[in-house]
Design an enzyme around this catalytic site. Structure first.
Site, short mmCIF file in Angstrom:
data_model
loop_
_atom_site.label_atom_id
_atom_site.label_comp_id
_atom_site.label_asym_id
_atom_site.label_seq_id
_atom_site.Cartn_x
_atom_site.Cartn_y
_atom_site.Cartn_z
N ASP A 21 0.80 -1.24 0.00
CA ASP A 21 0.00 0.00 0.00
C ASP A 21 0.83 1.29 0.00
O ASP A 21 0.54 2.23 0.76
CB ASP A 21 -0.94 0.00 1.20
CG ASP A 21 -1.99 -1.10 1.14
OD1 ASP A 21 -1.95 -1.90 0.19
OD2 ASP A 21 -2.83 -1.17 2.05
N ASP A 66 -4.81 -0.69 -2.01
CA ASP A 66 -6.19 -0.43 -1.60
C ASP A 66 -6.94 0.17 -2.80
O ASP A 66 -6.44 1.10 -3.44
CB ASP A 66 -6.20 0.58 -0.44
CG ASP A 66 -6.55 -0.06 0.88
OD1 ASP A 66 -6.60 -1.30 0.96
OD2 ASP A 66 -6.76 0.69 1.85
N HIS A 68 -10.85 1.08 -3.28
CA HIS A 68 -12.18 1.05 -2.70
C HIS A 68 -13.24 1.72 -3.58
O HIS A 68 -12.97 2.76 -4.19
CB HIS A 68 -12.20 1.78 -1.36
CG HIS A 68 -11.32 1.17 -0.32
ND1 HIS A 68 -11.29 -0.18 -0.06
CD2 HIS A 68 -10.44 1.74 0.56
CE1 HIS A 68 -10.44 -0.43 0.91
NE2 HIS A 68 -9.91 0.72 1.30
N HIS A 101 -10.64 7.05 1.42
CA HIS A 101 -9.27 6.97 0.98
C HIS A 101 -9.14 5.92 -0.12
O HIS A 101 -9.94 4.99 -0.21
CB HIS A 101 -8.34 6.61 2.15
CG HIS A 101 -8.65 5.27 2.76
ND1 HIS A 101 -9.66 5.10 3.68
CD2 HIS A 101 -8.13 4.03 2.55
CE1 HIS A 101 -9.73 3.82 4.04
NE2 HIS A 101 -8.82 3.16 3.35
N LYS A 124 -6.98 -4.72 -3.45
CA LYS A 124 -7.73 -5.27 -2.31
C LYS A 124 -8.75 -4.24 -1.83
O LYS A 124 -8.65 -3.05 -2.15
CB LYS A 124 -6.79 -5.66 -1.17
CG LYS A 124 -5.96 -4.52 -0.58
CD LYS A 124 -4.93 -5.08 0.40
CE LYS A 124 -4.12 -3.98 1.07
NZ LYS A 124 -4.89 -3.21 2.05
N CYS A 168 -2.02 -2.81 7.60
CA CYS A 168 -1.96 -3.66 6.41
C CYS A 168 -0.67 -4.47 6.32
O CYS A 168 -0.68 -5.59 5.80
CB CYS A 168 -2.17 -2.83 5.16
SG CYS A 168 -3.84 -2.09 5.11
#
Length: 218
Positions: A21, A66, A68, A101, A124, A168
């Site tokens: 990340d 990440d 999202h 975020h 992810k 993470c």
């Protein structure tokens, strides 16, 4: 420290590197919405330099990212009346509510290294209903493609570092160890959200057989 445990160049064929990340929203460099202290340009440049050195030695590189949806369950904005960093229970799972975020396709969701350096960038947190700290699976139990890629490459050892130590990085390292990988976390290539939770995370990882090393050990 048992120096014999640290992967040598002879082990490069079975050793993978996971950069966790390294994204704009987690850095002060990009004034991210969840910026971790100590993640300025010097930190990002150091991570890049070490990662490229490991690549030059023949280690296989992976990154987690990440990614999202805008209505992700972990965003406080998805819960009317709630505020950032509150904790709620959703379907029996404890959920910390974060500022939005790493929204898919946003600038600060980008990896702060050239994606072409990596064999694969594993996304992810793509399901809106579950958070995903680990690069291996989300909190609902849905796996990413990371383990399959590692097995396909006959990788048995992992060098892990990135953001954040106490979230993470820890979750990814623990899940890797549970799956039988030998894991090395490079603590000075990580940054944590808080001193106390970072210390606890390093202790927890060590208790689970994860090797905590430094850049000098590589």
């Amino acid at each position: 420290m048992d120096m014999s445990k640290i992967p040598s160049p002879d082990a490069r064929a079975v050793t993978g590197v996971i950069v966790v990340d390294l994204q704009g929203d987690f850095t002060t460099l990009k004034q991210g919405s969840l910026a971790v202290d100590g993640t300025d340009s010097t930190y990002v440049k150091t991570v890049e330099q070490v990662t490229l050195r490991l690549r030059a030695k023949g280690f296989t590189l992976f990154a987690t990212q990440d990614w999202h949806p805008r209505d992700h369950v972990s965003f406080f904005t998805s819960h009317p009346g709630k505020h950032p960093f509150e904790t709620v229970e959703i379907d029996g799972l404890s959920q910390t509510l974060w500022p939005p975020h790493c929204v898919a396709d946003s600038e600060n969701a980008g990896i702060l290294m050239d994606p072409s350096f990596f064999s694969m960038v594993v996304k992810k947190g793509t399901c809106k209903d579950y958070d995903s700290y680990s690069g291996f699976q989300d909190q609902g139990g849905t796996s990413t493609e990371l383990e399959r890629l590692l097995r396909a490459g006959k990788i048995t050892r992992l060098i892990v570092y990135g953001l954040a130590t106490d979230y993470c990085v820890k979750a990814t390292a623990l899940d890797a160890a549970k799956r039988g990988f030998e894991v090395f976390v490079v603590k000075d290539l990580c940054r944590g959200v808080s001193v106390d939770t970072t210390r606890a995370a390093l202790e927890e990882m060590a208790q689970h057989g994860i090797n905590i090393i430094t850049m000098a050990d590589l």
